[in-house]
Design a protein around this motif. Sequence first.
Motif, PDB file in Angstrom:
ATOM      1  N   UNK A  35       1.230  -1.376  -0.248  1.00  0.00           N
ATOM      2  CA  UNK A  35      -0.102  -0.449  -0.034  1.00  0.00           C
ATOM      3  C   UNK A  35       1.007   1.449   0.283  1.00  0.00           C
ATOM      4  N   UNK A  36       0.453   2.343  -0.621  1.00  0.00           N
ATOM      5  CA  UNK A  36       0.902   3.462  -0.180  1.00  0.00           C
ATOM      6  C   UNK A  36       1.586   3.960   0.538  1.00  0.00           C
ATOM      7  N   UNK A  37       2.900   4.731   1.336  1.00  0.00           N
ATOM      8  CA  UNK A  37       2.966   5.489   1.869  1.00  0.00           C
ATOM      9  C   UNK A  37       3.522   4.771   3.378  1.00  0.00           C
ATOM     10  N   UNK A  38       2.147   4.029   3.818  1.00  0.00           N
ATOM     11  CA  UNK A  38       2.020   3.133   5.261  1.00  0.00           C
ATOM     12  C   UNK A  38       1.454   1.952   5.019  1.00  0.00           C
ATOM     13  N   UNK A  39       2.094   1.083   5.957  1.00  0.00           N
ATOM     14  CA  UNK A  39       1.191  -0.500   5.798  1.00  0.00           C
ATOM     15  C   UNK A  39      -0.261  -0.424   6.224  1.00  0.00           C
ATOM     16  N   UNK A  40      -0.430  -1.754   5.173  1.00  0.00           N
ATOM     17  CA  UNK A  40      -2.037  -1.877   6.103  1.00  0.00           C
ATOM     18  C   UNK A  40      -1.889  -2.600   7.514  1.00  0.00           C
ATOM     19  N   UNK A  41      -2.090  -1.473   8.946  1.00  0.00           N
ATOM     20  CA  UNK A  41      -1.986  -2.948   9.805  1.00  0.00           C
ATOM     21  C   UNK A  41      -3.563  -3.340  10.493  1.00  0.00           C
ATOM     22  N   UNK A  42      -3.630  -4.267  11.163  1.00  0.00           N
ATOM     23  CA  UNK A  42      -4.568  -5.379  11.130  1.00  0.00           C
ATOM     24  C   UNK A  42      -4.560  -5.022  12.852  1.00  0.00           C
ATOM     25  N   UNK A  43      -3.391  -4.936  13.505  1.00  0.00           N
ATOM     26  CA  UNK A  43      -3.456  -4.609  14.689  1.00  0.00           C
ATOM     27  C   UNK A  43      -4.325  -3.372  15.369  1.00  0.00           C
ATOM     28  N   UNK A  44      -4.870  -3.136  16.400  1.00  0.00           N
ATOM     29  CA  UNK A  44      -5.999  -2.495  16.640  1.00  0.00           C
ATOM     30  C   UNK A  44      -5.376  -1.796  18.118  1.00  0.00           C
ATOM     31  N   UNK A  45      -5.909  -0.979  18.213  1.00  0.00           N
ATOM     32  CA  UNK A  45      -5.659   0.104  19.846  1.00  0.00           C
ATOM     33  C   UNK A  45      -6.642  -1.136  20.751  1.00  0.00           C
ATOM     34  N   UNK A  46      -6.001  -1.518  21.456  1.00  0.00           N
ATOM     35  CA  UNK A  46      -6.945  -2.714  22.498  1.00  0.00           C
ATOM     36  C   UNK A  46      -6.398  -2.381  23.587  1.00  0.00           C
ATOM     37  N   UNK A  47      -7.250  -2.064  24.829  1.00  0.00           N
ATOM     38  CA  UNK A  47      -7.118  -2.294  25.911  1.00  0.00           C
ATOM     39  C   UNK A  47      -7.461  -3.584  27.413  1.00  0.00           C
ATOM     40  N   UNK A  48      -7.002  -4.065  27.849  1.00  0.00           N
ATOM     41  CA  UNK A  48      -7.316  -4.964  28.960  1.00  0.00           C
ATOM     42  C   UNK A  48      -7.027  -4.237  30.298  1.00  0.00           C
ATOM     43  N   UNK A  49      -8.745  -3.498  30.523  1.00  0.00           N
ATOM     44  CA  UNK A  49      -8.438  -3.205  32.384  1.00  0.00           C
ATOM     45  C   UNK A  49      -7.956  -4.601  33.393  1.00  0.00           C
ATOM     46  N   UNK A  50      -7.372  -4.306  33.675  1.00  0.00           N
ATOM     47  CA  UNK A  50      -6.997  -5.596  34.689  1.00  0.00           C
ATOM     48  C   UNK A  50      -7.775  -6.079  35.538  1.00  0.00           C
ATOM     49  N   UNK A  51      -8.778  -5.058  36.371  1.00  0.00           N
ATOM     50  CA  UNK A  51     -10.421  -5.478  36.806  1.00  0.00           C
ATOM     51  C   UNK A  51     -10.871  -5.952  36.576  1.00  0.00           C
ATOM     52  N   UNK A  52     -11.300  -5.792  34.969  1.00  0.00           N
ATOM     53  CA  UNK A  52     -12.183  -7.207  34.649  1.00  0.00           C
ATOM     54  C   UNK A  52     -11.536  -8.314  34.449  1.00  0.00           C
TER      55      UNK A  52
END
Length: 345
Positions: A35-52
Motif C-alpha cells: 500500500x502507498x506510504x504506510x502499511x496496512x495494519x491489522x493491529x487495533x489499539x486495544x486495552x485490557x483493564x486488569x479489574x475486568x
Amino acid sequence: MHELGRLEDLPEDYRSALTELNLVPLWPSLRSVLPPGKPAVRTKPTCWPYQTLRPLLLKAGELTPMEKAERRVLVLANPGHGLEKMQASSTIYLGMQLLLPGETAPNHRHTPNAVRMIVEGGGAYTTVNGEKCPMERGDLILTPTGMWHEHGHDGSEPVVWLDVLDLPLVYYMEASYVMEGGPEFGHSDDSSGAYRRGGVAPSPMFERNKSAFPLLRYPWAEVRAALQALAASDAAIESVQVSYINPETGDDCQKILGYSALMLRPGERLQLSARSSSCVFHQIEGGASVSVDNAEFRLGEADTCCIPGYTAVVLENHSSTEPAYLFIADDAPFQKKLGMYEVRK
Ligand code: GTQ
C-alpha cells in the motif's frame, strides 16, 4: 497512482489455467501487499483493564486445574487479528498467567523468547536454567529462547503475571516448538545480585561473562530507583526512560522484543513520534492515559494496552502529585535488525 486491473477483468478460463498451475497474477493484489506510504495494519489499539480480567482469571483457577492447563493463562488477543490468532500485535503475544499457592507449572523450554512482568502476589518464583527468580510486583524476569523454565509458588495468595512473548513471529516463521523435562541444574546463580550496580560488571579472575543472557531478573525496586535517580539527575531530560539491557553488551536484553520502563513525572504529557514498531504499555504504578488518533485509554494500575506500529502516541499523567510508571514492550529490536525501523517526525 493508477488503478490496477482486477481479477474479474481476466477471462474465467485464463484464471482457471493459472490456478491449475499454482500461479497467481500479482496486479490485482499489488496495492494490498504494497500500500502507498504506510502499511496496512491489522493491529487495533486495544486495552485490557486488569479489574475486568482478574475475576475471570481467578475463575479459571477454579475451573481448570494445573494438570489440565500446564500454563493457566488468559491470552490478551487483539480483535484486529482475530481472537483465535492469540496475538496482541503482529509480533507480540500477551498473556495473564495465574498460579495458586502450592501449584507448580512444569519445566519446559521453547524457541519463542518470553519475559514475565509480575502483576500481583508474592512468594512465587520462576526457575530459569536453575536460577531461582523470586517474583515481586513489577519485577521483569527473562526466559529467553531455549532456556528451561518452571514456575512455583510457596506464598499464600494467588500470583498473577503478564507474559510477553515473540510467539506470533516465531510461529509465523514455522519455528515454534516446546520440549518438556529438562536436566538437573546444580549451582544456582543470582544474576540480579551479580549485576546490582550500574557501571560495573562481575569479572572473576579477570573473566567477563560471555553468556547471551547474563541477567535474568530485573527487580522493580532497582528499576524504579534508576528512574527516580535519572529524573533527579537531569530535570530537563525529555523523557525519564530506561531500557532493560544485557549489562555485558549494552544491547537490548532480548533479540526480538525490547523492554523499557518510563516514569511520567506528575502532570507530564509526553508526545511519542510515530515509530514503525508496535508496542504495549502496562501500568506498574499510578495512572496514565495512552492516546492515539482514534482511541484513548485511561490506564490504572496493572492495566495493559497495545498500539499498532506507525502510530503517534500521547502519554499523560493526570496526577499533579504522583509519578506514573509504565512498562513498555515493543518489536523495535527486531525491526532494527532488519533495517526497517523508522521514526516519523
Ligand atoms: O510460562 O512458559 O503465556 O510457555 C505462553 C507460553 C506462558 C510459560 C505463556 C508459555 C508460557
